[in-house]
Enzyme design. Structure first.
Site, PDB file in Angstrom:
ATOM      1  N   ASP A  39       0.811  -1.212   0.000  1.00 15.28           N
ATOM      2  CA  ASP A  39       0.000   0.000   0.000  1.00 15.28           C
ATOM      3  C   ASP A  39       0.847   1.265   0.000  1.00 15.28           C
ATOM      4  OD1 ASP A  39       0.843  -0.744   2.522  1.00 15.28           O
ATOM      5  OD2 ASP A  39      -0.914   0.016   3.568  1.00 15.28           O
ATOM      6  N   GLY A 197       3.097  -0.463  12.249  1.00 11.56           N
ATOM      7  CA  GLY A 197       2.305   0.618  12.803  1.00 11.56           C
ATOM      8  C   GLY A 197       3.111   1.411  13.826  1.00 11.56           C
ATOM      9  N   GLU A 227      12.799   1.648  14.608  1.00 13.22           N
ATOM     10  CA  GLU A 227      12.669   2.736  13.629  1.00 13.22           C
ATOM     11  C   GLU A 227      12.395   4.047  14.361  1.00 13.22           C
ATOM     12  OE1 GLU A 227       9.986   3.951   9.704  1.00 13.22           O
ATOM     13  OE2 GLU A 227       9.270   2.401  11.080  1.00 13.22           O
TER      14      GLU A 227
END
Length: 378
Positions: A39, A197, A227
């Site tokens: 996506d 997420g 991250e």
């Protein structure tokens, strides 16, 4: 000329020395990709066409060029949370069988056109249920799209193998269900499982039952960690969850001390990651956009590579970062002076770390990657 010498089509570069390390030649080089979001890689023109077909009227631009620029600019926020908000538009147009198949097909075609010979592409099935599709239908239509894309790429003379990773959203409560889905379809093209997420406030240990299920079924998984949240998320992903790989993992550099004389000292966690050869799915351009690092030139990729961590090069989100594997490799080569042998090593690292069966990994390394780089090395 010796009659026993077989001259390859690209022999001019091979016989006259190394090929120039430019974008054109990097695009010819065989590449392997472990961290790419379905996506996050749509063509802007496809977003517009699918939005028209499904009646989605929330796009911020009405032509492909402006829309592509909007995605890139909006993702340049310096915040992972704001970066993730751009996905509302791409996910909105991926709610039908036709939309999922098209996006997956074009993903395979686009990667193959960029010289990618193996890719693991991930997405979250739970985000594609708004038009009534079931989780199984989402997976089946996406896998069909990948098969169509592989077939088209093969017909164009650029064969590619796509492995699909099913992602669970770490702020939701469906990770065990998605893990079961990944195991159910692992013989049909699903290579493994992932969680993604917002990291802050949603530690990977919340999903232990999903990871335990994967391990109980001898199945592969990776975890987005290190991250945005740093060393604690890396530690949990490894020590508590038993991850095979680290999605990003860039903040492992926080456990490395650089002394005044340039010597590097590794802390216990960094030593463990290196000793265990835990692969790092590094995404340079994306890491800059989300504020994980200040610039590609300051990215710890080079420190980690020179310390012989298992580093791999990845795109993360090709639309949001306006990138490709060739662009990522070119940016790293420009920033750190890498040559063809370095890019070959990073590619082999990725294939060694892939969720492909061992014999298939070996075949791609020996029959595709090494011959491809021999031509470029001269």
């Amino acid at each position: 000329m010796d009659d026993d010498l077989t001259v390859a089509p690209d022999s001019a570069a091979r016989l006259s020395g190394p090929a120039p390390l430019d974008m054109q030649n990097i695009a010819r080089a065989p590449k392997a990709l472990l961290h790419d979001h379905l996506d996050g890689g749509l063509r802007p023109s496809t977003v517009l066409e699918l939005a028209s077909e499904c009646g989605y009227d929330g796009l911020p631009a009405s032509d492909a060029e402006s829309l592509g620029r909007w995605f890139r600019d909006a993702a340049d926020s310096g915040s992972l949370e704001l970066y993730l908000e751009t996905f509302a538009h791409t996910v909105a147009v991926m709610q039908t069988a036709e939309g999922l198949q098209r996006v997956a097909r074009e993903c395979a075609e686009d990667l193959a056109a960029d010289g990618v010979v193996y890719a693991e592409v991930r997405y979250a099935p739970e985000q594609h249920l708004e038009k009534g599709l079931t989780l199984d239908e989402v997976v089946e239509h996406t896998l069909e799209g990948f098969r169509q894309g592989e077939s088209a790429a093969r017909a164009a003379g650029r064969p590619i193998v796509i492995g699909c990773l099913l992602t669970a959203m770490r702020h939701a409560a469906r990770s065990r269900e998605i893990a079961e889905l990944a195991v159910r379809y692992r013989d049909q093209g699903v290579a493994g499982f992932d969680i993604a997420g917002k990291e802050a406030g949603f530690p990977p240990s919340r999903h232990l039952d999903a990871f335990e299920y994967m391990r109980a079924n001898n199945a592969h998984f990776t975890i987005h960690a290190g991250e945005a949240f740093g060393l604690p998320s890396i530690h949990e992903a490894i020590a508590f969850c038993g991850t095979d790989r680290l999605g990003h993992g860039v903040r492992i550099v926080d456990d490395i001390t650089i002394n005044a004389d340039g010597a590097r000292e590794l802390g216990q966690l960094a030593n463990y990651v290196r000793d265990k050869r835990i692969p790092l799915e590094l995404c340079p351009s994306s890491n800059v956009q989300t504020g994980a690092v200040a610039s590609v030139e300051e990215h710890p990729f080079d420190i980690l590579a020179r310390l012989r961590f298992r580093v791999t090069v990845n795109t993360d989100n090709r639309l949001m970062s306006d990138t490709s594997m060739s662009k990522e490799m070119y940016r790293l080569a420009t920033a750190f002076g890498y040559g063809w042998s370095d890019l070959e090593r990073f590619t082999i690292n990725a294939l060694k770390s892939s969720f492909l069966p061992f014999d298939q990994r070996l075949a791609l390394i020996d029959d595709v990657v090494k011959p491809g780089y021999r031509v470029l090395l001269g």
